[in-house]
Design a protein around this motif. Structure first.
Motif, short mmCIF file in Angstrom:
data_model
loop_
_atom_site.label_atom_id
_atom_site.label_comp_id
_atom_site.label_asym_id
_atom_site.label_seq_id
_atom_site.Cartn_x
_atom_site.Cartn_y
_atom_site.Cartn_z
N UNK A 31 0.97 -1.21 -0.16
CA UNK A 31 0.17 -0.09 -0.04
C UNK A 31 0.93 1.17 0.05
N UNK A 32 0.41 2.15 -0.64
CA UNK A 32 0.98 3.60 -0.64
C UNK A 32 0.15 4.47 -0.50
N UNK A 33 0.63 5.79 0.17
CA UNK A 33 -0.08 6.58 0.68
C UNK A 33 0.76 7.95 0.86
N UNK A 34 0.17 9.37 0.83
CA UNK A 34 0.95 10.36 1.13
C UNK A 34 1.07 10.75 2.59
N UNK A 35 2.26 11.05 2.89
CA UNK A 35 2.92 11.43 4.20
C UNK A 35 2.23 12.33 4.54
N UNK A 36 1.69 12.55 5.95
CA UNK A 36 1.08 13.59 6.48
C UNK A 36 1.84 14.70 6.75
N UNK A 37 3.09 14.80 6.96
CA UNK A 37 3.89 15.71 7.01
C UNK A 37 5.18 15.74 5.70
N UNK A 38 4.71 16.18 4.68
CA UNK A 38 5.60 16.00 3.65
C UNK A 38 6.77 16.89 3.73
N UNK A 39 8.17 16.51 3.28
CA UNK A 39 9.10 17.19 3.56
C UNK A 39 9.69 17.57 2.13
N UNK A 40 8.77 17.38 1.15
CA UNK A 40 9.05 17.80 -0.25
C UNK A 40 7.65 17.92 -0.96
N UNK A 41 7.51 18.52 -2.02
CA UNK A 41 6.31 18.34 -2.90
C UNK A 41 5.64 17.18 -3.01
N UNK A 42 6.35 16.20 -3.26
CA UNK A 42 5.95 14.87 -3.23
C UNK A 42 6.59 13.99 -2.33
N UNK A 43 5.64 13.23 -1.30
CA UNK A 43 6.28 12.45 -0.21
C UNK A 43 5.46 11.45 -0.04
N UNK A 107 10.01 5.68 2.03
CA UNK A 107 9.95 6.93 1.74
C UNK A 107 10.31 7.19 0.24
N UNK A 108 9.22 7.84 -0.62
CA UNK A 108 9.45 8.35 -1.94
C UNK A 108 9.39 9.99 -1.92
N UNK A 109 10.44 10.50 -2.00
CA UNK A 109 10.32 11.87 -1.88
C UNK A 109 11.23 12.65 -3.22
N UNK A 110 10.45 13.76 -3.51
CA UNK A 110 10.88 14.32 -4.76
C UNK A 110 10.20 15.64 -5.03
N UNK A 111 10.35 16.15 -6.17
CA UNK A 111 9.82 17.57 -6.56
C UNK A 111 10.66 18.61 -6.16
N UNK A 112 11.59 18.44 -5.66
CA UNK A 112 12.89 19.46 -5.65
C UNK A 112 14.08 18.97 -5.62
N UNK A 113 15.20 19.63 -5.58
CA UNK A 113 16.60 19.22 -5.56
C UNK A 113 16.83 19.15 -4.08
N UNK A 114 17.43 18.19 -3.80
CA UNK A 114 17.75 17.60 -2.30
C UNK A 114 19.32 17.60 -1.91
N UNK A 115 19.54 18.04 -0.62
CA UNK A 115 21.12 17.98 -0.44
C UNK A 115 21.00 16.44 0.42
#
Ligand code: AMP
Ligand code: ZN
Length: 119
Positions: A31-43, A107-115
């Motif tokens: 199952x995949x669902x959106x994180x309630x406290x996203x750290x990027x535009x897509x989390x 975690x799948x995180x994206x939508x911005x450049x990350x350090x």
């Protein structure tokens, strides 16, 4: 199976639809669902339907399941428009790894450049 942990584990409750969750993908294993406290535009969190506490609890029998988590991540990255520019996949394990929910999750995180590292 998740049903055993439905009273205790928030992610098992999301899988069972007894807790709210913006589910973006589900099948018999994952199952995949959106994180309630996203750290990027897509989390997005991608989790096994079976309650596995962490990477520490994996066994050889889980090898196909772990492969499935990554292929679902790849598919969602594509659907979310992240594939071309890239994204980050993270699995936190235990207190030093920053794991706060004891149900294995990718975690799948994206939508911005990350350090690296993020902190
Ligand atoms: P970790 O720190 O790796 O254990 O990640 C747990 C993640 O779960 C955090 O990013 C939280 O924001 C997220 N989270 C906790 N509860 C929920 C929930 N009910 N629905 C969606 N995301 C959640
Ligand atoms: Zn669980």
């Amino acid at each position: 199976m998740s049903i055993l942990n439905e009273n205790r584990c928030i992610f098992c409750r999301v899988i069972a639809r007894t807790a709210p969750g913006e589910i973006v993908y589900s099948d018999a294993q994952v199952t995949a669902f959106r994180d309630i406290h996203p750290v990027a535009p897509c989390h997005i969190l991608i989790i096994p339907n079976q309650h596995i506490e962490s990477v520490n609890a994996l066994t050889a029998a889980d090898e196909p399941l772990i492969g499935r988590l990554f292929l679902v991540a790849q598919q969602l990255a594509h659907q979310e428009g992240l594939a071309e520019n890239g994204y980050r996949l993270i699995i936190n394990t235990g207190p030093h790894g920053g794991q706060t929910v004891k149900h294995l999750h990718l975690h799948l995180i994206g939508g911005q450049r990350m350090r690296y590292p993020m902190g």
